[in-house]
Design a protein around this motif. Sequence first.
Motif, PDB file in Angstrom:
ATOM      1  N   UNK A 195     -12.149   4.327 -31.491  1.00  0.00           N
ATOM      2  CA  UNK A 195     -10.907   5.062 -31.690  1.00  0.00           C
ATOM      3  C   UNK A 195     -10.913   6.299 -30.793  1.00  0.00           C
ATOM      4  N   UNK A 196      -9.786   6.953 -30.677  1.00  0.00           N
ATOM      5  CA  UNK A 196      -9.686   8.160 -29.858  1.00  0.00           C
ATOM      6  C   UNK A 196     -10.743   9.179 -30.288  1.00  0.00           C
ATOM      7  N   UNK A 246       1.549  -4.763 -27.336  1.00  0.00           N
ATOM      8  CA  UNK A 246       2.192  -5.113 -28.614  1.00  0.00           C
ATOM      9  C   UNK A 246       1.157  -5.825 -29.484  1.00  0.00           C
ATOM     10  N   UNK A 247       0.493  -5.075 -30.321  1.00  0.00           N
ATOM     11  CA  UNK A 247      -0.520  -5.649 -31.196  1.00  0.00           C
ATOM     12  C   UNK A 247       0.165  -6.471 -32.273  1.00  0.00           C
ATOM     13  N   UNK A 248      -0.338  -7.651 -32.480  1.00  0.00           N
ATOM     14  CA  UNK A 248       0.246  -8.595 -33.449  1.00  0.00           C
ATOM     15  C   UNK A 248       1.735  -8.816 -33.185  1.00  0.00           C
ATOM     16  N   UNK A 249       2.127  -8.714 -31.913  1.00  0.00           N
ATOM     17  CA  UNK A 249       3.490  -9.008 -31.506  1.00  0.00           C
ATOM     18  C   UNK A 249       4.541  -7.968 -31.851  1.00  0.00           C
ATOM     19  N   UNK A 250       4.123  -6.775 -32.227  1.00  0.00           N
ATOM     20  CA  UNK A 250       5.111  -5.750 -32.578  1.00  0.00           C
ATOM     21  C   UNK A 250       4.815  -4.418 -31.914  1.00  0.00           C
ATOM     22  N   UNK A 251       5.838  -3.576 -31.859  1.00  0.00           N
ATOM     23  CA  UNK A 251       5.689  -2.217 -31.324  1.00  0.00           C
ATOM     24  C   UNK A 251       5.158  -1.301 -32.428  1.00  0.00           C
ATOM     25  N   UNK A 252       4.358  -0.315 -31.998  1.00  0.00           N
ATOM     26  CA  UNK A 252       3.742   0.616 -32.938  1.00  0.00           C
ATOM     27  C   UNK A 252       4.100   2.052 -32.540  1.00  0.00           C
ATOM     28  N   UNK A 263      -5.185   1.626 -29.501  1.00  0.00           N
ATOM     29  CA  UNK A 263      -4.995   0.398 -30.277  1.00  0.00           C
ATOM     30  C   UNK A 263      -5.639   0.453 -31.646  1.00  0.00           C
ATOM     31  N   UNK A 264      -6.817   1.044 -31.729  1.00  0.00           N
ATOM     32  CA  UNK A 264      -7.513   1.132 -33.022  1.00  0.00           C
ATOM     33  C   UNK A 264      -6.989   2.288 -33.879  1.00  0.00           C
ATOM     34  N   UNK A 265      -6.053   3.067 -33.324  1.00  0.00           N
ATOM     35  CA  UNK A 265      -5.382   4.133 -34.072  1.00  0.00           C
ATOM     36  C   UNK A 265      -3.954   3.721 -34.438  1.00  0.00           C
ATOM     37  N   UNK A 266      -3.566   2.491 -34.111  1.00  0.00           N
ATOM     38  CA  UNK A 266      -2.169   2.056 -34.249  1.00  0.00           C
ATOM     39  C   UNK A 266      -1.616   2.207 -35.667  1.00  0.00           C
ATOM     40  N   UNK A 267      -2.416   1.979 -36.660  1.00  0.00           N
ATOM     41  CA  UNK A 267      -1.932   2.043 -38.037  1.00  0.00           C
ATOM     42  C   UNK A 267      -1.958   3.429 -38.663  1.00  0.00           C
ATOM     43  N   UNK A 268      -2.420   4.423 -37.927  1.00  0.00           N
ATOM     44  CA  UNK A 268      -2.503   5.786 -38.466  1.00  0.00           C
ATOM     45  C   UNK A 268      -1.106   6.374 -38.686  1.00  0.00           C
ATOM     46  N   UNK A 269      -1.005   7.254 -39.657  1.00  0.00           N
ATOM     47  CA  UNK A 269       0.297   7.862 -39.967  1.00  0.00           C
ATOM     48  C   UNK A 269       0.689   8.970 -38.990  1.00  0.00           C
ATOM     49  N   UNK A 270      -0.287   9.470 -38.215  1.00  0.00           N
ATOM     50  CA  UNK A 270       0.021  10.491 -37.209  1.00  0.00           C
ATOM     51  C   UNK A 270      -0.782  10.197 -35.946  1.00  0.00           C
ATOM     52  N   UNK A 271      -0.391  10.849 -34.855  1.00  0.00           N
ATOM     53  CA  UNK A 271      -1.094  10.649 -33.592  1.00  0.00           C
ATOM     54  C   UNK A 271      -2.459  11.294 -33.593  1.00  0.00           C
ATOM     55  N   UNK A 272      -3.408  10.742 -32.862  1.00  0.00           N
ATOM     56  CA  UNK A 272      -4.757  11.303 -32.796  1.00  0.00           C
ATOM     57  C   UNK A 272      -4.793  12.578 -31.957  1.00  0.00           C
ATOM     58  N   UNK A 273      -5.808  13.390 -32.191  1.00  0.00           N
ATOM     59  CA  UNK A 273      -6.011  14.613 -31.420  1.00  0.00           C
ATOM     60  C   UNK A 273      -6.672  14.232 -30.092  1.00  0.00           C
ATOM     61  N   UNK A 314       2.274   4.527 -32.336  1.00  0.00           N
ATOM     62  CA  UNK A 314       1.180   5.179 -31.621  1.00  0.00           C
ATOM     63  C   UNK A 314       1.521   5.388 -30.144  1.00  0.00           C
ATOM     64  N   UNK A 315       2.259   4.451 -29.535  1.00  0.00           N
ATOM     65  CA  UNK A 315       2.574   4.589 -28.109  1.00  0.00           C
ATOM     66  C   UNK A 315       3.403   5.834 -27.834  1.00  0.00           C
ATOM     67  N   UNK A 316       4.437   6.059 -28.611  1.00  0.00           N
ATOM     68  CA  UNK A 316       5.272   7.250 -28.386  1.00  0.00           C
ATOM     69  C   UNK A 316       4.486   8.522 -28.700  1.00  0.00           C
ATOM     70  N   UNK A 317       3.676   8.482 -29.738  1.00  0.00           N
ATOM     71  CA  UNK A 317       2.855   9.657 -30.098  1.00  0.00           C
ATOM     72  C   UNK A 317       1.867  10.000 -28.988  1.00  0.00           C
ATOM     73  N   UNK A 318       1.225   8.993 -28.443  1.00  0.00           N
ATOM     74  CA  UNK A 318       0.276   9.236 -27.351  1.00  0.00           C
ATOM     75  C   UNK A 318       0.986   9.768 -26.115  1.00  0.00           C
TER      76      UNK A 318
END
Length: 191
Positions: free
Chosen positions: A72-73, A132-138, A100-110, A140-144
Motif C-alpha cells: 500500500x502507499x 479498473x479493479x474488478x471492472x469498476x472505477x474507484x 490499487x491496494x488502497x482502493x477500498x479506503x474511505x479517504x486518500x492515502x498520505x 482512489x484515482x481522483x484522490x491520488x
Amino acid sequence: MRYVLLSLLLLFSCKPTEQSESINVAEVQPQKLSIIAVGDSSACAISAVSDGIVKKRDYVAGYHTVCKVGSRVEYWSGRRFESALFTRPDATNVFIFLGGNNAGDSSGPDVSKILETVTKHGLRCTWVGPPKLYGRRWPINERLKVAVVPTCDYFDSEDVDLKLVDGLHPDRESAIRWLNIIMDSVIKVKK
C-alpha cells in the motif's frame, strides 16, 4: 574606414577561447531517460515485459523496478521509497505504481513523504493510478490525482482498457500495451 579595418584585424587576430573550440555533446544532445518503477504488483507485472519495450525506445537508457506485491502507499512512505531510489542512482524519472491496494479506503492515502523524496532527488515523476479493479472505477484515482499533482504527472489507468486476469492484474498482452501507453504519455508531457 580605419575603424572598420582595425575592428576586422582585431577580430581575426584573436585566438578562439577554449570554450568556443570544443562543444560539450551532453549540452547539445538531450539526456536519455533512466526510469525506476516503484510500487505494488502492478509495477511487478509491468517489470516482466519492460525489457522488450525499452529496447525499442532509443530515448530510454534503462528501466529498473522495485516492487512488493500487496503493498500500500503507506508501506512506501519514507525510508522504503528512498531506499528503492538508491538502487538506481542514475534515475531521471520515477513511475510510481501505487493505489490499487488502497482502493477500498474511505479517504486518500498520505503521499506527502513520497512526494518530498521525489522533490529531494529532483526526479521527473509519473504516478500511475490503478486500473479498473474488478471492472469498476474507484474514488482512489481522483484522490491520488489531487494529492500528487503538480509534483507528479498523473496517469489514470482506469482510462485504459486492460484485461485483468483476476480482476486486479493485467495479462501479458495488457501489461505490454499499458507500459507502451504510459511511455508514450510521458514523452508527450515531456515535450
